[in-house]
Motif scaffolding. Structure first.
Motif, PDB file in Angstrom:
ATOM      1  N   VAL A   1      55.136  42.862  48.051  1.00  0.00           N
ATOM      2  CA  VAL A   1      54.261  42.914  46.729  1.00  0.00           C
ATOM      3  C   VAL A   1      53.014  43.615  46.933  1.00  0.00           C
ATOM      4  CG1 VAL A   1      53.488  41.715  45.232  1.00  0.00           C
ATOM      5  CG2 VAL A   1      55.433  41.163  46.295  1.00  0.00           C
ATOM      6  N   GLN A   2      52.850  44.539  46.528  1.00  0.00           N
ATOM      7  CA  GLN A   2      52.061  45.381  46.745  1.00  0.00           C
ATOM      8  C   GLN A   2      50.724  44.698  45.153  1.00  0.00           C
ATOM      9  OE1 GLN A   2      50.482  49.770  44.817  1.00  0.00           O
ATOM     10  NE2 GLN A   2      51.229  50.006  47.034  1.00  0.00           N
ATOM     11  N   VAL A   3      49.582  44.569  45.688  1.00  0.00           N
ATOM     12  CA  VAL A   3      48.773  44.417  44.523  1.00  0.00           C
ATOM     13  C   VAL A   3      47.174  45.296  44.707  1.00  0.00           C
ATOM     14  CG1 VAL A   3      46.842  42.359  43.649  1.00  0.00           C
ATOM     15  CG2 VAL A   3      49.048  41.993  44.568  1.00  0.00           C
ATOM     16  N   ARG A   4      47.283  45.826  43.823  1.00  0.00           N
ATOM     17  CA  ARG A   4      45.929  46.892  43.736  1.00  0.00           C
ATOM     18  C   ARG A   4      45.183  46.469  42.152  1.00  0.00           C
ATOM     19  NH1 ARG A   4      50.136  49.570  41.861  1.00  0.00           N
ATOM     20  NH2 ARG A   4      49.536  50.988  40.061  1.00  0.00           N
ATOM     21  N   THR A   5      43.479  46.988  42.579  1.00  0.00           N
ATOM     22  CA  THR A   5      42.674  47.067  41.129  1.00  0.00           C
ATOM     23  C   THR A   5      43.561  48.735  40.583  1.00  0.00           C
ATOM     24  OG1 THR A   5      41.553  47.789  42.008  1.00  0.00           O
ATOM     25  CG2 THR A   5      40.898  44.791  42.523  1.00  0.00           C
ATOM     26  N   LEU A   6      42.248  47.642  39.264  1.00  0.00           N
ATOM     27  CA  LEU A   6      42.798  49.463  37.900  1.00  0.00           C
ATOM     28  C   LEU A   6      41.272  49.643  37.639  1.00  0.00           C
ATOM     29  CD1 LEU A   6      46.163  48.412  36.523  1.00  0.00           C
ATOM     30  CD2 LEU A   6      46.205  49.881  38.128  1.00  0.00           C
ATOM     31  N   PRO A   7      40.807  50.440  38.043  1.00  0.00           N
ATOM     32  CA  PRO A   7      38.885  50.191  38.054  1.00  0.00           C
ATOM     33  C   PRO A   7      38.634  51.287  36.284  1.00  0.00           C
ATOM     34  CG  PRO A   7      39.273  50.479  39.742  1.00  0.00           C
ATOM     35  CD  PRO A   7      40.897  50.179  39.784  1.00  0.00           C
ATOM     36  N   GLU A   8      39.668  52.153  36.409  1.00  0.00           N
ATOM     37  CA  GLU A   8      39.507  52.945  35.067  1.00  0.00           C
ATOM     38  C   GLU A   8      40.196  52.379  33.900  1.00  0.00           C
ATOM     39  OE1 GLU A   8      41.890  56.594  35.601  1.00  0.00           O
ATOM     40  OE2 GLU A   8      40.426  57.404  37.939  1.00  0.00           O
ATOM     41  N   LEU A   9      41.706  51.227  34.345  1.00  0.00           N
ATOM     42  CA  LEU A   9      41.661  50.325  32.636  1.00  0.00           C
ATOM     43  C   LEU A   9      40.376  50.364  32.690  1.00  0.00           C
ATOM     44  CD1 LEU A   9      43.628  49.636  31.428  1.00  0.00           C
ATOM     45  CD2 LEU A   9      45.224  48.370  32.701  1.00  0.00           C
ATOM     46  N   ALA A  10      39.965  49.303  33.861  1.00  0.00           N
ATOM     47  CA  ALA A  10      39.354  48.606  33.491  1.00  0.00           C
ATOM     48  C   ALA A  10      37.793  49.061  32.450  1.00  0.00           C
ATOM     49  CB  ALA A  10      38.011  47.452  34.705  1.00  0.00           C
ATOM     50  N   ALA A  11      37.921  50.535  32.711  1.00  0.00           N
ATOM     51  CA  ALA A  11      36.696  50.920  32.436  1.00  0.00           C
ATOM     52  C   ALA A  11      36.573  50.883  30.479  1.00  0.00           C
ATOM     53  CB  ALA A  11      36.425  51.988  32.834  1.00  0.00           C
ATOM     54  N   GLU A  12      37.997  51.047  30.277  1.00  0.00           N
ATOM     55  CA  GLU A  12      38.692  51.799  28.929  1.00  0.00           C
ATOM     56  C   GLU A  12      38.355  50.233  28.110  1.00  0.00           C
ATOM     57  OE1 GLU A  12      42.795  52.667  27.845  1.00  0.00           O
ATOM     58  OE2 GLU A  12      42.648  52.871  29.231  1.00  0.00           O
ATOM     59  N   LEU A  13      39.044  49.568  28.830  1.00  0.00           N
ATOM     60  CA  LEU A  13      39.284  48.530  27.960  1.00  0.00           C
ATOM     61  C   LEU A  13      37.379  47.312  27.706  1.00  0.00           C
ATOM     62  CD1 LEU A  13      41.724  45.829  29.740  1.00  0.00           C
ATOM     63  CD2 LEU A  13      41.554  47.705  28.359  1.00  0.00           C
TER      64      LEU A  13
END
Length: 531
Positions: free
Chosen positions: A328-340
């Motif tokens: 299982v891969q887990v990763r952060t989504l910084p660009e999505l966080a900035a959008e939200l």
């Protein structure tokens, strides 16, 4: 048995009801399970009172009461069965039967003026049939979690509670968990709890569902929020107090409770199905794997994420409850966080909080009025009670918000409050300043015209205010949520105690939760605070 007779007015009112040739069965039984006839309920359980028309075969009244609440509730339920029946027309029966001798003697003394016979009968066939149907229905209700997953998921939830990702992750800091299993490709994870309100994790099954919910929740008014909530497509884990009565405490922060006082709550939401608190086996397996992968990721990257939401990625071999281990891969989504975050900070069309009520330079504080002082103010005509409200005089006194200003400004403030319908309640809510990243606790008062007024703004980490808040919450619990707003003169006074003759008005209020007012964290935009 403190009262052995009905009031004369009640007797006359009930005598006006037509008397029908019917026999009613009456009984009480413990909850949640239906006991064998004659068994005693366990201490602390609730009890269900039933009054059933044996001729028509209908339940005329059913009421749930605390165990050990005496026999008076039997009478109250019987009066409801006569005057306000769940089925049938208002009426008096000719006879009632019960299977408890003590209840029989008690009711016989109460009802003799109503010409109702009260008899003892060891068996109550109709009520026994109803209780049996209750028991069968209870057996058919599936458990919230599949039997072989209950202990596993509880353990994963407790591990997440110890990880406490809400201490450093905001709800817009989205993580992606790639499963490629059980018809799920990727789960998009939102952590709840940074605001100190609701703690848990939402696992969205798709990115469009996450974005749509956040956009619609921002634009919806309170009346539309339930429908918006049910349009989500997600699995969830939330935490709640183990003891239900704690949920009514104003401004309760679960993080302040001991771990054994917390319990997890699992479920799923789908636009076409709504909310479901019972998980199927594949859903439970999905959550078990996702929670374990999330724990591994948090363990690896916590220190890095505490410094800021930045690119992080991990690959983990996670046990699979239904077969071979999964990668299982887990990763952060910084660009999505900035959008939200940018979406949250967009200026709404209407200001939520008013800041024009308090006089310039007014001093605020949280305090306590001894009950004797409250009575002095009441006799002086300076107490403004809430309609149909009665102060619960428990604890050391009445918790109050104190506003000190000059005499003339205090009098004007009192008139302004009256013009707004008077203060009705107060809550403490989280405020976020995106310009400097600071968090605040906002003291918000609701007036009778439903407007919300900002009274105070305190840094979230202010130890002095935190101690005052803890005392405030304890005192409000003692009074059942009753509190007050004191308007006093003497803005420049440094006296530790507030002299009674300085108090010009005491308004009764209720301590409210932000949820009750439909509030979430508020974001500062320019000089004002908004959703």
């Amino acid at each position: 048995m403190s009262m052995s007779r009905l009031p004369a007015a009640t007797v006359r009112r009930l005598q006006k009801l037509p008397q029908i040739p019917s026999v009613w069965e009456g009984d009480r039984h413990s909850l949640p399970s239906s006991p064998v006839a004659g068994s005693q309920p366990s201490p602390g359980e609730g009890e269900c009172i039933l009054w059933v028309d044996g001729v028509q075969g209908v339940v005329r009244a059913m009421e749930v009461v605390p165990a050990g609440s005496g026999m008076e509730p039997m009478v109250r339920a019987l009066i409801a069965a006569m005057e306000r029946p769940n089925a049938g027309l208002p009426a008096r029966p000719q006879k009632i039967v019960v299977r408890n001798r003590e209840v029989q003697f008690f009711l016989r003394g109460i009802l003799h003026e109503l010409d109702i016979k009260v008899e003892y009968q060891p068996e109550l066939p109709l009520i026994d049939e109803i209780l049996q149907s209750f028991a069968e229905a209870q057996e058919q209700i599936p458990p919230p979690l599949p039997e072989n997953y209950a202990e596993l998921l509880a353990s994963k939830a407790f591990t997440l509670w110890q990880d406490a990702p809400w201490e450093y992750l905001e709800d817009h800091h989205i993580l992606a968990i790639e499963l490629h299993q059980w018809d799920v490709e990727t789960l998009y994870v939102s952590i709840m709890g940074r605001a100190g309100m609701e703690y848990g994790v939402i696992f969205y099954r798709s990115l469009p569902s996450l974005k749509q919910f956040r956009q619609q929740a921002r634009q919806a008014d309170p009346a539309e929020m339930e429908e918006v909530f049910l349009r989500q497509d997600c699995l969830y884990l939330t935490f709640q107090p183990r003891h239900p009565e704690l949920e009514d405490w104003p401004n309760l922060d679960l993080a302040e409770l001991d771990p054994e006082e917390i319990e997890p709550n699992f479920g799923t939401i789908h636009p076409l199905e709504g909310l479901r608190g019972v998980l199927q086996e594949e859903e439970a397996a999905t959550l078990a794997v996702a929670l374990e992968a999330l724990h591994c990721f948090l363990k690896q990257y916590r220190r890095k994420l505490e410094k800021g939401f930045q690119p992080c990625q991990g690959q983990y071999c996670v046990p699979n409850p239904q077969g071979e281990a999964l990668s299982v891969q887990v990763r952060t989504l910084p660009e999505l966080a900035a959008e939200l975050l940018a979406l949250e900070e967009e200026k709404p069309t209407q200001a939520l909080l008013r800041e024009d009520l308090l006089p310039e330079g007014a001093q605020l504080g949280l305090g306590l009025l001894p009950w004797a002082t409250v009575e002095v103010l009441r006799r002086a005509g300076q107490v403004h009670p809430l309609p149909q409200s009665k102060l619960v005089q428990k604890g050391e006194g009445l918790p109050v918000v104190i506003v000190r200003t000059s005499r003339s400004k205090a009098k004007q403030l009192i008139e302004n409050l009256r013009g707004e319908g008077g203060p009705q309640g107060i809550c403490f809510n989280t405020g976020v300043d995106p310009f400097d990243g600071h968090r605040y606790e906002l003291e918000i008062v609701q007036t009778g015209n439903r407007d919300l007024h900002l009274f105070g703004e305190f840094p979230k980490d202010d130890p002095v205010h935190s101690r005052a808040r803890r005392r405030w919450e304890r005192r409000c619990r003692d009074t059942g949520g009753c509190c007050g707003l004191v308007i006093a003169m003497g803005a420049n006074s440094h006296q530790p105690e507030l002299p009674v003759h300085h108090i010009l008005a005491l308004f009764e209020m209720q301590a409210l939760s932000p949820k009750r007012l439909g509030l979430g964290p508020l974001v500062r935009v320019s000089r004002h605070l908004h959703f």
